[in-house]
Structures are given as structure tokens and as C-alpha cells.
Design a protein around this motif. Sequence first.
Motif, PDB file in Angstrom:
ATOM      1  N   TYR A  36       0.800  -1.231   0.000  1.00 27.34           N
ATOM      2  CA  TYR A  36       0.000   0.000   0.000  1.00 27.34           C
ATOM      3  C   TYR A  36       0.826   1.273   0.000  1.00 27.34           C
ATOM      4  CZ  TYR A  36       1.340  -0.251   4.853  1.00 27.34           C
ATOM      5  OH  TYR A  36       2.089  -0.331   5.990  1.00 27.34           O
ATOM      6  N   ARG A  55     -11.375  -3.551  -4.282  1.00 26.75           N
ATOM      7  CA  ARG A  55     -11.721  -4.599  -3.337  1.00 26.75           C
ATOM      8  C   ARG A  55     -12.851  -5.470  -3.881  1.00 26.75           C
ATOM      9  NH1 ARG A  55     -11.072  -1.769   2.170  1.00 26.75           N
ATOM     10  NH2 ARG A  55      -8.836  -1.925   1.818  1.00 26.75           N
ATOM     11  N   LYS A 163      -4.523 -13.119   7.268  1.00 23.99           N
ATOM     12  CA  LYS A 163      -4.021 -11.993   6.472  1.00 23.99           C
ATOM     13  C   LYS A 163      -2.551 -12.205   6.112  1.00 23.99           C
ATOM     14  CE  LYS A 163      -3.587  -6.984   6.516  1.00 23.99           C
ATOM     15  NZ  LYS A 163      -2.267  -6.635   7.044  1.00 23.99           N
TER      16      LYS A 163
ATOM     17  N   LYS B 225       2.999   2.981  12.464  1.00 22.38           N
ATOM     18  CA  LYS B 225       3.455   1.903  11.588  1.00 22.38           C
ATOM     19  C   LYS B 225       2.524   0.687  11.664  1.00 22.38           C
ATOM     20  CE  LYS B 225       7.381  -0.973  11.236  1.00 22.38           C
ATOM     21  NZ  LYS B 225       8.405  -1.528  12.125  1.00 22.38           N
ATOM     22  N   LEU B 228      -0.820   1.469  10.021  1.00 22.54           N
ATOM     23  CA  LEU B 228      -0.745   1.478   8.553  1.00 22.54           C
ATOM     24  C   LEU B 228      -0.610   0.068   7.992  1.00 22.54           C
ATOM     25  CD1 LEU B 228       1.537   4.579   7.968  1.00 22.54           C
ATOM     26  CD2 LEU B 228      -0.919   4.404   7.557  1.00 22.54           C
ATOM     27  N   ALA B 229       0.082  -0.806   8.738  1.00 27.37           N
ATOM     28  CA  ALA B 229       0.309  -2.163   8.242  1.00 27.37           C
ATOM     29  C   ALA B 229      -0.957  -3.010   8.315  1.00 27.37           C
ATOM     30  CB  ALA B 229       1.429  -2.827   9.034  1.00 27.37           C
ATOM     31  N   ASP B 230      -1.931  -2.562   9.089  1.00 25.61           N
ATOM     32  CA  ASP B 230      -3.141  -3.363   9.212  1.00 25.61           C
ATOM     33  C   ASP B 230      -4.169  -2.947   8.156  1.00 25.61           C
ATOM     34  OD1 ASP B 230      -4.247  -5.487  11.026  1.00 25.61           O
ATOM     35  OD2 ASP B 230      -5.915  -4.074  10.976  1.00 25.61           O
ATOM     36  N   PHE B 231      -5.252  -3.698   8.148  1.00 24.26           N
ATOM     37  CA  PHE B 231      -6.285  -3.508   7.124  1.00 24.26           C
ATOM     38  C   PHE B 231      -6.803  -2.063   7.080  1.00 24.26           C
ATOM     39  CE2 PHE B 231     -10.297  -4.606   4.989  1.00 24.26           C
ATOM     40  CZ  PHE B 231      -9.776  -5.393   3.975  1.00 24.26           C
ATOM     41  N   MET B 234      -3.997   0.378   5.775  1.00 24.18           N
ATOM     42  CA  MET B 234      -3.763   0.145   4.350  1.00 24.18           C
ATOM     43  C   MET B 234      -4.877   0.796   3.526  1.00 24.18           C
ATOM     44  SD  MET B 234      -5.271  -2.180   2.103  1.00 24.18           S
ATOM     45  CE  MET B 234      -5.529  -3.770   2.846  1.00 24.18           C
ATOM     46  N   SER B 235      -6.114   0.647   3.980  1.00 19.45           N
ATOM     47  CA  SER B 235      -7.237   1.250   3.253  1.00 19.45           C
ATOM     48  C   SER B 235      -7.128   2.770   3.261  1.00 19.45           C
ATOM     49  CB  SER B 235      -8.565   0.843   3.897  1.00 19.45           C
ATOM     50  OG  SER B 235      -8.615  -0.541   4.081  1.00 19.45           O
TER      51      SER B 235
END
Lengths: 253, 343
Positions: A36, A55, A163, B225, B228-231, B234-235
Motif C-alpha cells: 500500500y 476490493r 491476512k 506503523k 498502517l500495516a493493518d487492514f 492500508m485502506s
Amino acid sequence: MSDSVVRFSVRQRLEHLTVMVLFVLLAVTGFPQKFYDAGWAGTVVDALGGVPRVRWLHRAAGLLFVALTGWHLALAVATAATKRVPLSMVPTRRDFRDVVTSLRYYLRLSERQPRFDRFDYREKFEYWGLIIGALVMSATGLLLLFPILVATYLPGELIPVAKVAHSNEGLMAFLVVLTWHLYNAHLAPGVFPFNPTIFTGRISRAHLREHHPLEYERLFPIEALARAREVRPDGPPPAAVEEKASPPAARDA
Amino acid sequence: MDLLALVLPLLAVAPAAAQDANDACLACHADAALTLTLPSGQVRSMTVNGAVFAGSVHGPRLACTDCHPGHQDYPHPERTYRTLAEYRAPFREACKSCHFENYTRMVDSVHYKLLPQGDPRAPSCSDCHGAHDVSPPGQPRAALSRTCAQCHRGVFDTYAKSVHGQALLERQSADVPVCTDCHRSHAVGGPHDAAWLLQSPQLCGNCHADEKKMAPYGLSTRVLKTYLADFHGMSASLSRAERPQEARLTALCTDCHGVHDIARVDDPGSRVVKANLVKTCRRCHEGASESFPAAWLSHYEPSLKRAPLVFMVQAFYWVFIPFVIGGLVLQIVLHFWRLVVNR
């Protein structure tokens, strides 16, 4: 006598085509989510029209992929159970011997090359890699698609586990296709620029003889024997033809 | 600033002359009873305290007519203001001639956008900075938040009870954000602005990802950090303000921690303390079960202690991917090499 042989049925060709399209679509919509913070991730998402659409595409393609995997496995189990086809994809002890023979040949420890049957170990590796990968991706993808339902019956920690597995397994699948599949189906000398068999369904007799000699000898035993005598008119027939455990007709039936 | 540096010396050469002219104005405007009644019925005091003005940042530098042009002569020319808002509007332009940069920033603010809507509450420069009593901003720091409180009382009261507000108002902390640290001072933005909203994690990260700032409080700087690294993070990273439906697509820092009412994470009233977390999740994830919050690693990086299963799966792939791909590439190289040798 036709110069080529049918290698893949229409169903198998369509399965490959579908998996190819879905694989690309899943990679294009999946990797921007994994990476991302890379500049190109944003570019791809913008080009596709935003996060919700990316998505949606990923989930739709994923569900089709799950359906395709289920369909393929169900059909494979059914045909295997009724023994209507030989299980030519099942790894055998011979495949492991072939790996060693190949590596010895590559390293110039030996001049002997393995002689392959219908599917060589490289093809079997990729097939089973895809099957196992598809099962991992399907299971983890479904866990991620229904987190609330999953956490109702299972520990919530499974979701971040899914995940991590989904993200890594996807990356590995992509890298395998990028290296192994791209080389063996496109870039390898003798194959370049690409091997059309999976699309046309047919393999030329010359290719069959070269890449799948055991299958060739089984399909065309008289021709194979004649060619062997032609090459070495005074010598005995090639060992492989004699070595075969069962008569060709029985294994082909 | 460049403009100011150019103008200030010019003004400074004539302080005596300015003082004389100002005295002429004050001859009338020192009168405490001097008022102006507008057609709307609103009454405006016309009194100026000369001492207050002299003590303001502008006192030694500006003449009355620098901000009140057209009033050099008496009687003053007739004006046609109907309301107080109309009367005050031109002063925004008066500040512009020196403070052009801040003026252009202000044009991007939510406050300025109220103007064309005819909202009489739209503040002008002097509502925040004062008119004749302009002082350097942020002295003391709490004054900044108290200035906003003049209009945003409810928000201020909530903020005053938050972990940030308490530190500011009770301990005069220089570390916690005042209103303008998050909402900016001139280009004031807020949650109705998609761009402002989507960069809010970075806003929190400005302090919460800063090792130096967090060390005295023992707070982890990995919060940004790990978010941001999680769902969710990221979205948020892939969302764009140009696609307004994405502004509220995913949970931002404030959706879980609160906005003006942010509490310590170990405060029993905190929305993210374990006892309250599932309720917070359910604000978006309707029907989430008690085990659902475990899907979120609470800003921890997976380790053998925290989320061991996640850690082990990750560790497995760290080894497995290089092993598989390395092995395949090695075979490819060997195959190719052997074919070359054969030639």
C-alpha cells in the motif's frame, strides 16, 4: 496420420485460461493492498477507480477462483474414483529420481538425462503448487471476507493469521509464476517465445518425442521402435522401451 | 514574511509622525461613549484604548489609517454598512496588505468558506487575533485553544477533559496539541474536508511516531506503523480525497480513540480499553462477537509473546519463500547453463 496429438481437453484448456485471467486480476487488485505504501500501488488503485472497486474486483475474482478450484478438485476426485483416466499428475518415486538425474546432468556429473512420461516433475510441481496454493488462498481469503462470522465461532486471532498467510502465499504464487512458469512455458531454449499447447490443446509429435519420450513410446510403440532401429540400426532397441513395467495398451486404457 | 521585512523598516522610520496622527484620531475615539448604530440595529462601540493599542504588536509600527484607510479626513466619508458583518468584512482585506501569506492560507479555511454562504458567524482576522490589542500568538500556549473556545465552546469543554486538554490547561504542557496543531491556524480544516480527514493519521503520527516526544510518557512510537500495516491503515493509505466516498471508508485513529475526548488507553473510560473495545468495533462492524477485537493486534508487532500464531506464520514464510524461489531459480540457472555448455 496427424503430426500432432491432443494433449489437453477443451475443459482443461478453458480451466487454464480462466485461472490465467483470474490470477492476473487477483494479482493486480491484491498487490496494491499488500504494498500500500509504494507509489505504484496508488497509481493502480487510482486507475481502477478507487479502493472499494479494487476490493470488489478482488473479492469477485477470488470467489470465482474458489469456485474454479472446487470444481476442478471435485471433477478430479470423481474421475479418479471411477478410474476413467490414469492419474498421470500423481507424483511417483520416479519423479524424485528424475529430479536427481536432472540435477546431476545440469552439474555435468552425468550425461544421462531423465526420460519423462506424460507429465514431468516440473509440471507436477507447478500443478500441485497451484492446488495447494489455491486451497491456502481460498481458505484464508474466505476468513478475511467474513471476519465477523469467523470471529463468532473461532478465535479472532485467526483473522490476522489469515491476512499474513494470504499475503505471503499470494506473493509466493506470483514469484513462482514469474520464475518457474515463465521460464518453462516461455523463456527456456526450445520453448521460446511460448509453448502454445495449453491453448491449442495439441502437441506436435516431435515435441512429444523430445519432451515426453515415455508417453510417445506408449502412444506410438511401433514408430518409436522403428525410429530407434533407424538411429542405431545394429544396436538393441532403447532400454526405456524394454524397461516398461506394463504393456502400453493397458496403461492407456 | 518577505513583504513584512520590506515594509517594516519603512514604517519604523516614521513612528513619531504616526503617533501624532494617531493622537488626532484618539482625540475623538478615546471617548468611552462613542458608538455606531447600524441600520440592522446592531450597536458597535467606536472606542479605542490608546494605551492598549500602543502596547500591541502593531502599536510602535502602524498608524490608525494603515488599517482604516479613507478615514484621514474629518468628517469621515459616509459608509453604507447595514450589518456588523458587513462593517467588519473590509478589515480582512486590511490585514492582507502586510500578512499576505496567512491571508492566502485563511482563504483555504473552513471559516472562509462560510462567508459566501452569508454565515454571520464567519470569523475575520480580528475575531481571533484581536483588533487594537493584537499580541503574539501562543503566549501562553493555552491562549490558542481558549481563542477557539470563544465560538467552539462545546468542543473546548470536551477537549479540556481529554488527556491532551488536561495536560495543557492543568500542567501548561508544551507537548500536547492545542486546537491549531491539528486543525491548523489559518487554513483551518476539519473532518468535513476529506483531505484533512485522510491525513489525520499522519497528524497524530507527527507526535506519536516521534521517539523524542513520546519517551517521557513511555508511549510506543510504533502506533502509526502498526496501524498502517493493518487492514484499516492500508485502506486509509490508498484512499484519496478526490474520491469523497473514501474519506469515511475505514477507521482512522480518531474512530477508535475518539476525537476531542481522547483518553489514556488505560483510562477505564477509554474507548479502546479492553472492556470497551468490542463496543468500539461494533460502531462499524455490526454484530461483532466478543472474540472479534482479537483480530486487531492492539498496535503490537507480532512476536512470540504477542500474537504468536501470526508471528510463526510470518516467520515460516520468511524462510519458505526464499527457499522455494531460490531453489527454482537455481534450477533454472543450472538448466540454462547446461544448455549453453552443450552448444
